[in-house]
Design a protein around this motif. Structure first.
Motif, short mmCIF file in Angstrom:
data_model
loop_
_atom_site.label_atom_id
_atom_site.label_comp_id
_atom_site.label_asym_id
_atom_site.label_seq_id
_atom_site.Cartn_x
_atom_site.Cartn_y
_atom_site.Cartn_z
N UNK A 104 -3.55 -8.85 -133.96
CA UNK A 104 -3.02 -7.60 -134.17
C UNK A 104 -1.55 -7.70 -133.63
N UNK A 105 -0.72 -6.72 -133.92
CA UNK A 105 0.54 -6.50 -133.37
C UNK A 105 0.89 -5.12 -133.21
N UNK A 106 0.91 -4.83 -132.05
CA UNK A 106 0.96 -3.28 -131.43
C UNK A 106 2.55 -3.23 -131.34
N UNK A 107 3.05 -2.16 -131.84
CA UNK A 107 4.56 -2.02 -132.04
C UNK A 107 4.85 -0.81 -131.45
N UNK A 108 5.80 -0.52 -130.44
CA UNK A 108 6.09 0.65 -129.96
C UNK A 108 7.51 0.92 -129.89
N UNK A 109 7.81 1.97 -129.57
CA UNK A 109 9.24 2.45 -129.46
C UNK A 109 10.15 1.58 -130.68
N UNK A 110 9.64 1.91 -132.02
CA UNK A 110 10.18 1.60 -133.07
C UNK A 110 11.43 2.05 -133.58
N UNK A 111 12.16 1.37 -134.13
CA UNK A 111 13.48 1.84 -134.51
C UNK A 111 13.82 1.42 -135.93
N UNK A 112 14.96 1.76 -136.66
CA UNK A 112 15.05 1.53 -138.13
C UNK A 112 15.33 -0.02 -138.45
N UNK A 113 15.60 -0.51 -137.19
CA UNK A 113 15.89 -1.94 -137.67
C UNK A 113 14.48 -2.86 -137.59
N UNK A 114 13.37 -2.28 -137.32
CA UNK A 114 12.22 -2.69 -137.33
C UNK A 114 11.64 -2.60 -138.75
N UNK A 115 12.30 -1.98 -139.54
CA UNK A 115 11.63 -2.07 -140.94
C UNK A 115 11.95 -2.98 -141.73
N UNK A 116 10.66 -3.62 -142.39
CA UNK A 116 10.48 -4.95 -142.84
C UNK A 116 9.17 -5.11 -143.44
N UNK A 143 11.29 7.09 -136.01
CA UNK A 143 11.99 6.34 -135.03
C UNK A 143 11.22 6.61 -133.47
N UNK A 144 10.94 5.67 -132.63
CA UNK A 144 10.39 6.13 -131.60
C UNK A 144 8.54 6.11 -131.73
N UNK A 145 8.32 5.98 -132.75
CA UNK A 145 6.80 5.83 -132.93
C UNK A 145 6.10 4.56 -132.78
N UNK A 146 4.93 4.60 -133.12
CA UNK A 146 4.36 3.39 -132.89
C UNK A 146 3.34 3.04 -134.31
N UNK A 147 2.98 1.60 -134.36
CA UNK A 147 2.42 1.40 -135.41
C UNK A 147 1.42 0.10 -134.79
N UNK A 148 0.02 0.09 -135.32
CA UNK A 148 -0.64 -1.43 -134.94
C UNK A 148 -0.81 -2.00 -136.15
N UNK A 149 -0.45 -3.33 -136.44
CA UNK A 149 -0.71 -4.07 -137.59
C UNK A 149 -2.12 -4.85 -137.22
N UNK A 150 -2.70 -4.96 -138.12
CA UNK A 150 -4.28 -5.95 -138.03
C UNK A 150 -3.76 -7.04 -139.07
N UNK A 151 -4.51 -8.14 -138.66
CA UNK A 151 -4.67 -9.35 -139.54
C UNK A 151 -6.07 -9.99 -139.43
N UNK A 152 -6.62 -9.55 -140.81
CA UNK A 152 -8.02 -10.16 -140.84
C UNK A 152 -8.10 -11.41 -141.38
N UNK A 153 -8.96 -12.53 -140.98
CA UNK A 153 -9.01 -13.83 -141.29
C UNK A 153 -10.24 -14.11 -141.73
N UNK A 154 -10.48 -15.03 -142.64
CA UNK A 154 -11.70 -15.52 -143.12
C UNK A 154 -11.34 -16.79 -143.72
N UNK A 155 -12.63 -17.53 -143.73
CA UNK A 155 -12.33 -19.08 -143.89
C UNK A 155 -12.54 -19.85 -142.80
N UNK A 156 -11.89 -21.03 -142.85
CA UNK A 156 -11.82 -21.74 -141.53
C UNK A 156 -11.73 -21.17 -140.20
N UNK A 157 -12.59 -21.62 -139.11
CA UNK A 157 -12.49 -20.89 -137.78
C UNK A 157 -11.17 -20.40 -137.52
N UNK A 158 -11.26 -19.09 -137.50
CA UNK A 158 -9.64 -18.49 -136.96
C UNK A 158 -9.57 -19.00 -135.43
N UNK A 159 -10.57 -18.90 -134.73
CA UNK A 159 -10.57 -19.04 -133.11
C UNK A 159 -9.84 -20.30 -132.51
#
Length: 124
Positions: A80-92, A14-30
């Motif tokens: 990307x999803x940068x997640x800061x100040x994480x708490x237990x309710x963010x568990x998912x 709790x209080x820490x950070x994580x950065x999620x990534x999402x890599x896309x392939x196929x149809x133009x992601x942009x």
């Protein structure tokens, strides 16, 4: 078709950070809007954040506003999803999704493509 693969989940205190990534392939992601959803154990999936195709528009759930930041790099076909100040309710399990829309939807029904998810656990 678009394939989405999430990464970056894990165990964090709790209080820490994580950065999620999402890599896309196929149809133009942009050309696609992108969103992040999450589903906590025993709960319904919920919207977390979304971003338009060019990054110019973002939406956040009240529960993550000010702590999470959504972004994308169209040249790298990644989101990307940068997640800061994480708490237990963010568990998912966190899922990225893509939509064939200009403005990013905030409901699951608006999305056309989904990743398999990445687990985030926040310990107290």
């Amino acid at each position: 078709q678009v394939q989405l693969v999430e990464s970056g989940g894990g165990l964090v205190q709790a209080g820490g950070s994580l950065r999620l990534s999402c890599a896309a392939s196929g149809r133009a992601f942009s050309s696609l809007a992108m969103g992040w959803f999450r589903q906590a154990p025993g709960k319904e999936p919920e919207f977390a954040a979304a971003i338009s195709w060019n990054g110019g528009t973002t939406f956040y759930a009240d529960s993550v506003k000010g702590r999470f930041t959504i972004s994308r790099d169209n040249a790298q076909n990644k989101g990307y999803l940068e997640m800061n100040t994480l708490n237990t309710e963010d568990t998912a399990d966190y899922y990225c999704a893509a939509a064939r829309l200009t403005l990013p939807p905030v409901t699951r029904e608006g999305y056309d493509y989904w990743g398999q998810g990445t687990q985030v656990t926040v310990s107290s």
